[in-house]
Design a protein around this motif. Structure first.
Motif, PDB file in Angstrom:
ATOM      1  N   LYS A  61      44.628  30.008  47.832  1.00 33.60           N
ATOM      2  CA  LYS A  61      45.974  29.452  47.930  1.00 33.60           C
ATOM      3  C   LYS A  61      46.945  30.336  47.143  1.00 33.60           C
ATOM      4  O   LYS A  61      47.983  30.747  47.656  1.00 33.60           O
ATOM      5  N   TYR A  62      46.558  30.633  45.882  1.00 37.13           N
ATOM      6  CA  TYR A  62      47.465  31.438  45.056  1.00 37.13           C
ATOM      7  C   TYR A  62      47.532  32.879  45.544  1.00 37.13           C
ATOM      8  O   TYR A  62      48.539  33.561  45.373  1.00 37.13           O
TER       9      TYR A  62
ATOM     10  N   PRO B 229      44.773  32.208  38.868  1.00 32.88           N
ATOM     11  CA  PRO B 229      45.605  31.986  37.678  1.00 32.88           C
ATOM     12  C   PRO B 229      45.009  30.955  36.710  1.00 32.88           C
ATOM     13  O   PRO B 229      45.379  30.918  35.546  1.00 32.88           O
ATOM     14  N   LYS B 230      44.081  30.136  37.194  1.00 32.55           N
ATOM     15  CA  LYS B 230      43.473  29.138  36.305  1.00 32.55           C
ATOM     16  C   LYS B 230      42.599  29.795  35.239  1.00 32.55           C
ATOM     17  O   LYS B 230      42.187  29.150  34.283  1.00 32.55           O
TER      18      LYS B 230
ATOM     19  N   GLU C 100      51.208  38.369  35.877  1.00 37.61           N
ATOM     20  CA  GLU C 100      51.970  37.945  34.690  1.00 37.61           C
ATOM     21  C   GLU C 100      51.289  36.844  33.872  1.00 37.61           C
ATOM     22  O   GLU C 100      51.254  36.922  32.645  1.00 37.61           O
ATOM     23  N   PRO C 101      50.763  35.773  34.543  1.00 38.96           N
ATOM     24  CA  PRO C 101      50.201  34.682  33.725  1.00 38.96           C
ATOM     25  C   PRO C 101      49.070  35.139  32.803  1.00 38.96           C
ATOM     26  O   PRO C 101      48.812  34.508  31.782  1.00 38.96           O
TER      27      PRO C 101
ATOM     28  N   THR D 261      50.497  40.265  41.355  1.00 38.53           N
ATOM     29  CA  THR D 261      51.062  39.342  40.376  1.00 38.53           C
ATOM     30  C   THR D 261      50.008  39.018  39.330  1.00 38.53           C
ATOM     31  O   THR D 261      48.985  38.419  39.644  1.00 38.53           O
TER      32      THR D 261
ATOM     33  N   MET E  44      48.252  36.738  44.233  1.00 37.07           N
ATOM     34  CA  MET E  44      47.374  36.790  43.072  1.00 37.07           C
ATOM     35  C   MET E  44      45.913  36.852  43.490  1.00 37.07           C
ATOM     36  O   MET E  44      45.328  35.834  43.836  1.00 37.07           O
TER      37      MET E  44
ATOM     38  N   SER F 123      51.303  33.563  46.152  1.00 37.33           N
ATOM     39  CA  SER F 123      51.886  34.319  45.033  1.00 37.33           C
ATOM     40  C   SER F 123      51.325  35.719  44.832  1.00 37.33           C
ATOM     41  O   SER F 123      51.542  36.318  43.789  1.00 37.33           O
TER      42      SER F 123
END
Lengths: 72, 529
Positions: free
Chosen positions: B137-138, B148-149, B12-13, B10, B144, B142
């Motif tokens: 955690k992510y 994502p940060k 996408e972000p 993942t 990832m 998800s």
């Protein structure tokens, strides 16, 4: 608090207006990917870290507010 | 610009806000033909078994083989770096080795295929600590493996990588002297008094000069704009034993007491480059502010507060202004060419008439068709040429290749004279449709202007088209803020203005009626094939 959450919702879902009763079922843009973006933005905005169990539940403005109230 | 991203996790972000579509995880079966560019961004998985991880990476390499063979469009390939390391034995390097092989493969691809561009992920990672790169955690909720940060920083960084690949780097740096290239004030402290050399802070200034020397070797034009007495500076350049940058390293300078904005404008005119190609470095915030206000298109970075911060400052300059994806021969010899140009201008004074001046230059023009060796430079010219550019259409290598595939002609022009080789400095793209030709693009580098070379280039290529039996030629001029000088070019060639639509001028002409005779002043070589 509520207004700050609404600002984040607006930004992530690219909305002009957010109603108090917004939830995953009423908002088309609230898909799983944007849910992730939302959590990232909320953690950033409120400087908190949610647990995965909470993240799974936080699918409406009310619940988000309740979870945040316990953390900040 | 539409992107299609091949990925295995993942991500996408990290591409939010771009026009982008994603493949399925580890899915290379679907190929989005409507995309303009492809991205390959695979991350290593975080499993405990090294054998499995290494095998996966090897397999990613094979998938990439296949994907890169499917398209000639631009494919941006991310290198891989290990974020999570389990290693039960210190000497076990199975995964690291697999990653090395994978990255080597990408490097080879990018050397062999013009469309494949390497994106170095370690350049992004180096701004963060290892532990920030992954948020477990992510990773588990998800899929990832990249935090994502970091998405915001990533997007900014990636944008810069794309700009670098598109060759949007600056051409010239304008440098102050006192407290910039050395410590102290030359006019007050004298040659012996300025700080430059082995000891602190002289060693920092020396480092900065060495960095600038390297910039010059990479094709950036070094110039000086300083409030000083020119004689003092010339003798410091000549006599100071620790001076790294000397007179011969600078292409132009303005050492006087006039305002710096005017001086910089003069330097731009002398070099025939735009103000937006210039970076101005000065320790004095007042001077920086003045230039920012009066010349808003010049880039003016903040100057480091301490001499020992020249290292990170240099990194900043490279990353933000001067990094190239790959340097062409023209880039690295450019500084010499600009200097040659100054010589040419000087020798011009010795001649009574223009024609004998041109003759004395012994200009040699050679014309060649697009091939694998010149295509990088051709694409670069369409991206960078602003002044002598009739349509200012920006093309990638893929675009240019397409013109040839579709039956068009892509001619490059090399220019040499007795002062040196200017390299590939002209380009003409012609499309051919039902026996009629259309000049899609015509451009010349400003280095070679002022010698009527454009005239002979066009007359010659048109005569080649005529030989092929083509009768009608169409052309157009699209005005921009920078290309006013070529407004009447086609009128001068003898084409007929058909229509003027909001400034865009459409021309056409009959090749049998045009005067295509070539001046004898130039030596002309046809290197087609």
């Amino acid at each position: 608090m509520k207004d700050r959450i609404k600002e984040v919702l607006k930004k992530v879902f690219e909305l002009d207006e957010v109603h108090d009763n917004i939830s995953q079922t009423t908002c088309a843009k609230w898909d799983s990917l944007n849910h992730l973006n939302l959590i990232v933005e909320l953690e950033d905005e409120f400087n908190v870290s949610f647990e995965p169990e909470d993240i799974a539940e936080m699918k409406s403005l009310d619940i988000i507010e309740a979870k945040l109230n316990r953390l900040v | 610009m539409k992107y299609f991203v091949f990925r295995n996790f993942t991500i996408e972000p990290f591409f939010k806000g771009m026009n982008v579509e994603f493949s399925g995880y580890e899915d290379v079966s679907r190929f989005d033909e409507t995309a303009d560019r492809f991205i390959w961004f695979y991350l290593p998985s975080c499993k405990c078994d090294d054998e499995t991880v290494a095998n996966e990476i090897e397999n990613y390499g094979r998938m990439l083989d296949w994907v890169s063979g499917q398209t000639d469009k631009m494919l941006l390939v991310f290198t891989m770096e290990r974020i999570f390391k389990e290693n039960f034995q210190i000497i076990d390097d199975r995964v690291d080795r697999a990653i090395r092989v994978y990255n080597d493969k990408i490097r080879q691809f990018s050397n062999r295929k013009a469309g494949v561009k390497l994106v170095d992920i370690s350049d992004f990672y180096q701004g963060f600590s290892r532990s920030d790169l992954i948020d477990w955690k992510y990773y588990y909720i998800s899929q990832m493996p990249l935090n994502p940060k970091l998405a915001g920083s990533f997007r900014e960084w990636f944008q810069r990588q794309v700009e670098t690949i598109e060759q949007k780097r600056k051409k010239c740096i304008v440098l102050d002297l006192d407290n910039t290239l050395w410590g102290g004030v030359l006019g007050e402290d004298g040659i012996e008094g300025i700080q430059l050399g082995e000891d602190y802070p002289g060693c920092c200034y020396r480092f900065f000069q060495e960095y600038l020397l390297e910039l010059g070797r990479n094709g950036i034009i070094l110039t000086v704009c300083s409030k000083n007495n020119e004689v003092d500076v010339l003798s410091a350049w000549n006599d100071h034993p620790e001076m790294v940058l000397r007179k011969e390293h600078f292409v132009a300078w303005r050492i006087n007491w006039k305002n710096k904005a005017d001086n910089i404008k003069e330097i731009a005119t002398e070099l025939n480059i735009g103000l937006d190609s210039i970076v101005f470095v000065d320790d004095n915030p007042t001077e920086r502010e003045l230039v920012k206000q009066l010349l808003p298109t010049v880039s003016v970075p903040d100057f480091p507060g301490n001499p020992y911060l020249f290292s990170p400052f240099s990194c900043f300059l490279t990353r933000n202004y001067f990094r190239a994806y790959r340097l062409t021969e023209e880039d690295t010899t450019k500084v010499k060419q600009y200097k040659d140009n100054v010589e040419r201008v000087r020798s011009r004074g010795q001649f009574v008439d223009f024609e004998s001046y041109l003759k004395s230059l012994e200009i040699e023009l050679s014309i060649e068709l697009m091939d694998e060796f010149n295509i990088v430079r051709m694409a670069q010219m369409t991206q960078k040429t602003n002044q002598f550019n009739l349509t200012t259409r920006r093309y990638t290598e893929t675009d240019i290749r397409e013109f040839v595939t579709n039956g068009g002609r892509v001619w490059g022009l090399r220019v040499k004279d007795r002062f040196g080789d200017n390299g590939l400095t002209g380009l003409m793209i012609v499309t051919i449709n039902q026996g009629e030709a259309m000049i899609d693009s015509l451009l010349l580098s400003c280095r070679i202007l002022g010698k009527n070379i454009e005239d002979i280039f066009v007359r010659y290529t048109l005569s080649l088209l005529k030989l092929e039996g083509i009768r009608t030629i169409h052309a157009m001029y699209i005005p921009t803020v920078k290309n006013g000088q070529v407004k009447d070019f086609y009128d001068k060639i003898g084409l007929r203005l058909v229509e003027n639509k909001e400034g865009t001028c459409y021309y056409s002409g009959d090749l049998s009626e045009l005067n295509l005779s070539l001046s004898k002043i130039y030596k002309l070589k046809n290197n087609e094939r």
